[in-house]
Design a protein around this motif. Structure first.
Motif, PDB file in Angstrom:
ATOM      1  N   MET A   1      44.260  23.939 -11.711  1.00  0.00           N
ATOM      2  CA  MET A   1      45.905  24.578 -11.489  1.00  0.00           C
ATOM      3  C   MET A   1      46.037  24.183 -10.034  1.00  0.00           C
ATOM      4  SD  MET A   1      44.390  28.680 -10.884  1.00  0.00           S
ATOM      5  CE  MET A   1      45.832  29.002  -9.939  1.00  0.00           C
ATOM      6  N   PRO A   2      47.516  24.152  -9.706  1.00  0.00           N
ATOM      7  CA  PRO A   2      47.822  24.070  -8.339  1.00  0.00           C
ATOM      8  C   PRO A   2      47.375  25.014  -7.233  1.00  0.00           C
ATOM      9  CG  PRO A   2      49.555  24.076  -9.929  1.00  0.00           C
ATOM     10  CD  PRO A   2      48.433  24.539 -10.740  1.00  0.00           C
ATOM     11  N   GLN A   3      46.904  24.511  -5.982  1.00  0.00           N
ATOM     12  CA  GLN A   3      46.277  25.378  -5.109  1.00  0.00           C
ATOM     13  C   GLN A   3      47.149  25.486  -4.048  1.00  0.00           C
ATOM     14  OE1 GLN A   3      43.675  26.937  -6.143  1.00  0.00           O
ATOM     15  NE2 GLN A   3      42.552  25.523  -7.331  1.00  0.00           N
ATOM     16  N   LYS A   4      47.156  26.617  -3.338  1.00  0.00           N
ATOM     17  CA  LYS A   4      47.906  27.227  -2.164  1.00  0.00           C
ATOM     18  C   LYS A   4      47.062  28.049  -1.306  1.00  0.00           C
ATOM     19  CE  LYS A   4      52.205  29.045  -0.608  1.00  0.00           C
ATOM     20  NZ  LYS A   4      53.663  29.726  -1.122  1.00  0.00           N
ATOM     21  N   PRO A   5      46.416  27.015  -0.393  1.00  0.00           N
ATOM     22  CA  PRO A   5      45.653  27.888   0.726  1.00  0.00           C
ATOM     23  C   PRO A   5      46.363  28.765   1.618  1.00  0.00           C
ATOM     24  CG  PRO A   5      45.677  25.546   1.326  1.00  0.00           C
ATOM     25  CD  PRO A   5      46.188  25.664   0.077  1.00  0.00           C
ATOM     26  N   THR A   6      45.798  29.892   2.041  1.00  0.00           N
ATOM     27  CA  THR A   6      46.325  30.674   2.960  1.00  0.00           C
ATOM     28  C   THR A   6      46.984  29.848   4.178  1.00  0.00           C
ATOM     29  OG1 THR A   6      44.323  31.261   4.190  1.00  0.00           O
ATOM     30  CG2 THR A   6      45.231  32.519   2.253  1.00  0.00           C
ATOM     31  N   GLU A   7      46.123  28.940   4.820  1.00  0.00           N
ATOM     32  CA  GLU A   7      46.473  28.037   5.840  1.00  0.00           C
ATOM     33  C   GLU A   7      45.961  26.748   5.869  1.00  0.00           C
ATOM     34  OE1 GLU A   7      48.537  28.749   8.342  1.00  0.00           O
ATOM     35  OE2 GLU A   7      48.468  30.846   8.346  1.00  0.00           O
ATOM     36  N   TYR A   8      46.657  25.390   6.104  1.00  0.00           N
ATOM     37  CA  TYR A   8      46.245  24.085   6.203  1.00  0.00           C
ATOM     38  C   TYR A   8      46.059  23.658   7.305  1.00  0.00           C
ATOM     39  CZ  TYR A   8      46.123  19.326   4.854  1.00  0.00           C
ATOM     40  OH  TYR A   8      45.989  17.889   4.729  1.00  0.00           O
ATOM     41  N   TYR A   9      44.926  23.084   7.660  1.00  0.00           N
ATOM     42  CA  TYR A   9      44.828  22.412   9.131  1.00  0.00           C
ATOM     43  C   TYR A   9      44.400  20.926   8.685  1.00  0.00           C
ATOM     44  CZ  TYR A   9      44.772  27.123  10.611  1.00  0.00           C
ATOM     45  OH  TYR A   9      44.996  28.542  10.762  1.00  0.00           O
ATOM     46  N   ARG A  10      44.725  19.836   9.666  1.00  0.00           N
ATOM     47  CA  ARG A  10      44.197  18.844   9.504  1.00  0.00           C
ATOM     48  C   ARG A  10      43.909  18.042  10.866  1.00  0.00           C
ATOM     49  NH1 ARG A  10      46.941  14.302   5.196  1.00  0.00           N
ATOM     50  NH2 ARG A  10      45.288  12.622   5.399  1.00  0.00           N
ATOM     51  N   PRO A  11      42.555  18.415  11.340  1.00  0.00           N
ATOM     52  CA  PRO A  11      42.334  18.116  12.741  1.00  0.00           C
ATOM     53  C   PRO A  11      42.143  16.472  12.894  1.00  0.00           C
ATOM     54  CG  PRO A  11      40.522  19.043  11.674  1.00  0.00           C
ATOM     55  CD  PRO A  11      41.562  19.188  10.798  1.00  0.00           C
ATOM     56  N   THR A  12      42.259  16.207  14.095  1.00  0.00           N
ATOM     57  CA  THR A  12      41.978  14.651  14.337  1.00  0.00           C
ATOM     58  C   THR A  12      40.612  14.226  14.862  1.00  0.00           C
ATOM     59  OG1 THR A  12      43.211  14.989  16.509  1.00  0.00           O
ATOM     60  CG2 THR A  12      44.499  14.055  14.575  1.00  0.00           C
ATOM     61  N   ASN A  13      39.610  15.209  15.208  1.00  0.00           N
ATOM     62  CA  ASN A  13      38.363  14.770  15.520  1.00  0.00           C
ATOM     63  C   ASN A  13      37.608  16.026  15.115  1.00  0.00           C
ATOM     64  OD1 ASN A  13      38.103  17.053  17.786  1.00  0.00           O
ATOM     65  ND2 ASN A  13      40.033  15.784  18.499  1.00  0.00           N
ATOM     66  N   LEU A  14      35.996  15.755  15.251  1.00  0.00           N
ATOM     67  CA  LEU A  14      35.034  16.694  14.759  1.00  0.00           C
ATOM     68  C   LEU A  14      35.072  17.940  15.542  1.00  0.00           C
ATOM     69  CD1 LEU A  14      32.860  17.195  12.918  1.00  0.00           C
ATOM     70  CD2 LEU A  14      31.180  16.120  14.418  1.00  0.00           C
ATOM     71  N   ASP A  15      35.179  17.905  16.769  1.00  0.00           N
ATOM     72  CA  ASP A  15      35.245  19.212  17.617  1.00  0.00           C
ATOM     73  C   ASP A  15      36.137  20.028  17.155  1.00  0.00           C
ATOM     74  OD1 ASP A  15      32.749  18.211  18.788  1.00  0.00           O
ATOM     75  OD2 ASP A  15      34.042  17.614  20.505  1.00  0.00           O
ATOM     76  N   GLU A  16      37.403  19.691  17.031  1.00  0.00           N
ATOM     77  CA  GLU A  16      38.708  20.534  16.526  1.00  0.00           C
ATOM     78  C   GLU A  16      38.494  21.136  15.391  1.00  0.00           C
ATOM     79  OE1 GLU A  16      43.438  20.246  15.867  1.00  0.00           O
ATOM     80  OE2 GLU A  16      42.030  18.697  16.290  1.00  0.00           O
ATOM     81  N   ALA A  17      37.913  20.291  14.481  1.00  0.00           N
ATOM     82  CA  ALA A  17      37.405  20.668  12.999  1.00  0.00           C
ATOM     83  C   ALA A  17      36.248  21.808  13.233  1.00  0.00           C
ATOM     84  CB  ALA A  17      36.802  19.705  12.131  1.00  0.00           C
ATOM     85  N   LEU A  18      35.623  21.834  14.033  1.00  0.00           N
ATOM     86  CA  LEU A  18      34.358  22.837  14.137  1.00  0.00           C
ATOM     87  C   LEU A  18      34.934  24.026  14.662  1.00  0.00           C
ATOM     88  CD1 LEU A  18      31.434  20.476  15.275  1.00  0.00           C
ATOM     89  CD2 LEU A  18      31.761  21.591  12.945  1.00  0.00           C
ATOM     90  N   GLY A  41      41.378  29.912  -7.854  1.00  0.00           N
ATOM     91  CA  GLY A  41      42.348  29.531  -6.917  1.00  0.00           C
ATOM     92  C   GLY A  41      41.587  29.748  -5.271  1.00  0.00           C
ATOM     93  N   ILE A  42      42.373  29.339  -4.659  1.00  0.00           N
ATOM     94  CA  ILE A  42      41.847  29.355  -3.034  1.00  0.00           C
ATOM     95  C   ILE A  42      42.477  30.466  -2.285  1.00  0.00           C
ATOM     96  CG2 ILE A  42      41.777  28.111  -0.905  1.00  0.00           C
ATOM     97  CD1 ILE A  42      42.212  25.498  -2.500  1.00  0.00           C
ATOM     98  N   THR A  43      41.574  31.167  -1.820  1.00  0.00           N
ATOM     99  CA  THR A  43      42.033  32.418  -1.186  1.00  0.00           C
ATOM    100  C   THR A  43      41.601  32.502   0.442  1.00  0.00           C
ATOM    101  OG1 THR A  43      40.106  33.750  -1.555  1.00  0.00           O
ATOM    102  CG2 THR A  43      42.050  33.924  -2.878  1.00  0.00           C
ATOM    103  N   ALA A  44      41.508  31.175   0.984  1.00  0.00           N
ATOM    104  CA  ALA A  44      41.031  30.928   2.422  1.00  0.00           C
ATOM    105  C   ALA A  44      42.080  29.633   3.012  1.00  0.00           C
ATOM    106  CB  ALA A  44      39.606  30.472   2.456  1.00  0.00           C
ATOM    107  N   ALA A  45      41.854  29.822   4.125  1.00  0.00           N
ATOM    108  CA  ALA A  45      42.384  28.609   4.940  1.00  0.00           C
ATOM    109  C   ALA A  45      41.553  27.414   4.802  1.00  0.00           C
ATOM    110  CB  ALA A  45      42.681  28.947   6.583  1.00  0.00           C
ATOM    111  N   VAL A  46      42.132  26.175   4.771  1.00  0.00           N
ATOM    112  CA  VAL A  46      41.265  25.023   4.413  1.00  0.00           C
ATOM    113  C   VAL A  46      41.493  24.159   5.820  1.00  0.00           C
ATOM    114  CG1 VAL A  46      41.525  25.113   2.021  1.00  0.00           C
ATOM    115  CG2 VAL A  46      42.956  23.734   3.120  1.00  0.00           C
ATOM    116  N   VAL A  47      40.301  23.465   6.071  1.00  0.00           N
ATOM    117  CA  VAL A  47      40.300  22.362   7.076  1.00  0.00           C
ATOM    118  C   VAL A  47      40.044  20.931   6.462  1.00  0.00           C
ATOM    119  CG1 VAL A  47      39.194  21.769   9.410  1.00  0.00           C
ATOM    120  CG2 VAL A  47      39.574  23.937   8.882  1.00  0.00           C
TER     121      VAL A  47
END
Length: 270
Positions: A1-18, A41-47
């Motif tokens: 099913m289509p997913q819609k996380p509460t927030e979507y982040y796309r960091p550019t380095n590991l430290d930012e992701a952590l 369904g996704i009920t969280a923010a995703v990185v």
């Protein structure tokens, strides 16, 4: 099913992701084959980890150590190993396990780290990594390295983000065998073995417990030699290690017996 996380982040380095992952109700997104396929369904923010530089494949220690970034896709690892498959048994063993992981569309999406984090119970790829005695690097955020066997053994998945998989690349011989409803299906039970040159066989199994695991008792019984008595004892130990309650694909007794049969075949092939 289509997913819609509460927030979507796309960091550019590991430290930012952590840093982002330390936020409450925030989860990592690798290839998406598990997270995005959930029916609940996704009920969280995703990185999204695609741009964090964790997809590198490299040799170290003069070619004796394979370093696999957690975001490397199965298809990328398959291509990386292709030139070695006819020369090195470990490459052939891993490539065969990769091809059995799923169709081409899956292999082009699924990441090595994502498969490990999902701890897929029937994964012959995880069994092959176990037989090759792989270790994994975690960020907690402090760096920590543990064996894949230890990571899969715990009932609760360990915290931390998988960043790299390390395989000391030995010479030796590998073998694998399986039972499944069809050749293209996921295995009901599978056994993967690796015997390093001058060393004792290592054996891993799927389908007899909640996750792939090493058959350590069976290994100890063939460490000193692989005569018929030792092989029979190892097969009996594999049968005794079975704890799967059974399901529609195979009851508990069938899975235990297949573990014994496949262990015998694999050890005889090493």
């Amino acid at each position: 099913m289509p997913q819609k996380p509460t927030e979507y982040y796309r960091p550019t380095n590991l430290d930012e992701a952590l840093r982002l992952l330390r936020r409450p109700n925030t989860v990592p997104l690798a290839g998406g084959t598990a997270l995005l396929a959930t029916e609940a369904g996704i009920t969280a923010a995703v990185v999204d980890l695609q741009n964090t530089g964790l997809d590198r494949l490299a040799w170290a220690d003069d070619g004796r150590l394979l370093r696999v970034g957690a975001m490397a896709r199965l298809a990328d690892l398959d291509d990386w190993l292709a030139p070695l498959a006819e020369l090195q048994g470990a490459a052939a063993l891993l490539r065969d396990a990769i091809r059995r992981a799923g169709p081409n569309t899956y292999r082009n999406t699924a990441t090595v780290g994502g498969i490990i984090a999902s701890r897929l119970p029937a994964s012959e790829f995880l069994a092959a990594l176990l037989a090759l005695d792989a270790t994994i690097s975690l960020r907690l955020p402090a760096a920590e390295t543990i064996t894949l066997a230890a990571y899969l053994a715990d009932d609760e998945r360990l915290p931390g983000l998988i960043t790299e998989i390390l395989v000391y690349w030995p010479g030796g011989a590998g073998a694998a065998d399986r039972v499944a409803r069809t050749p293209a299906d996921q295995p009901i039970v599978a056994v993967v073995g690796w015997r390093p040159n001058g060393g004792a066989p290592r054996l891993a199994v799927t389908g007899i417990g909640p996750r792939p695991a090493r058959l350590t008792t069976a290994e100890s019984l063939v460490a000193a030699g692989q005569d018929e008595d030792a092989i029979t004892a190892a097969a009996d130990a594999a049968r005794a290690a079975a704890s799967h309650p059974g399901d529609f694909r195979g009851d508990a007794a069938y899975r235990a017996e297949m573990a014994a049969v496949l262990t015998r075949r694999v050890v005889q092939s090493l």
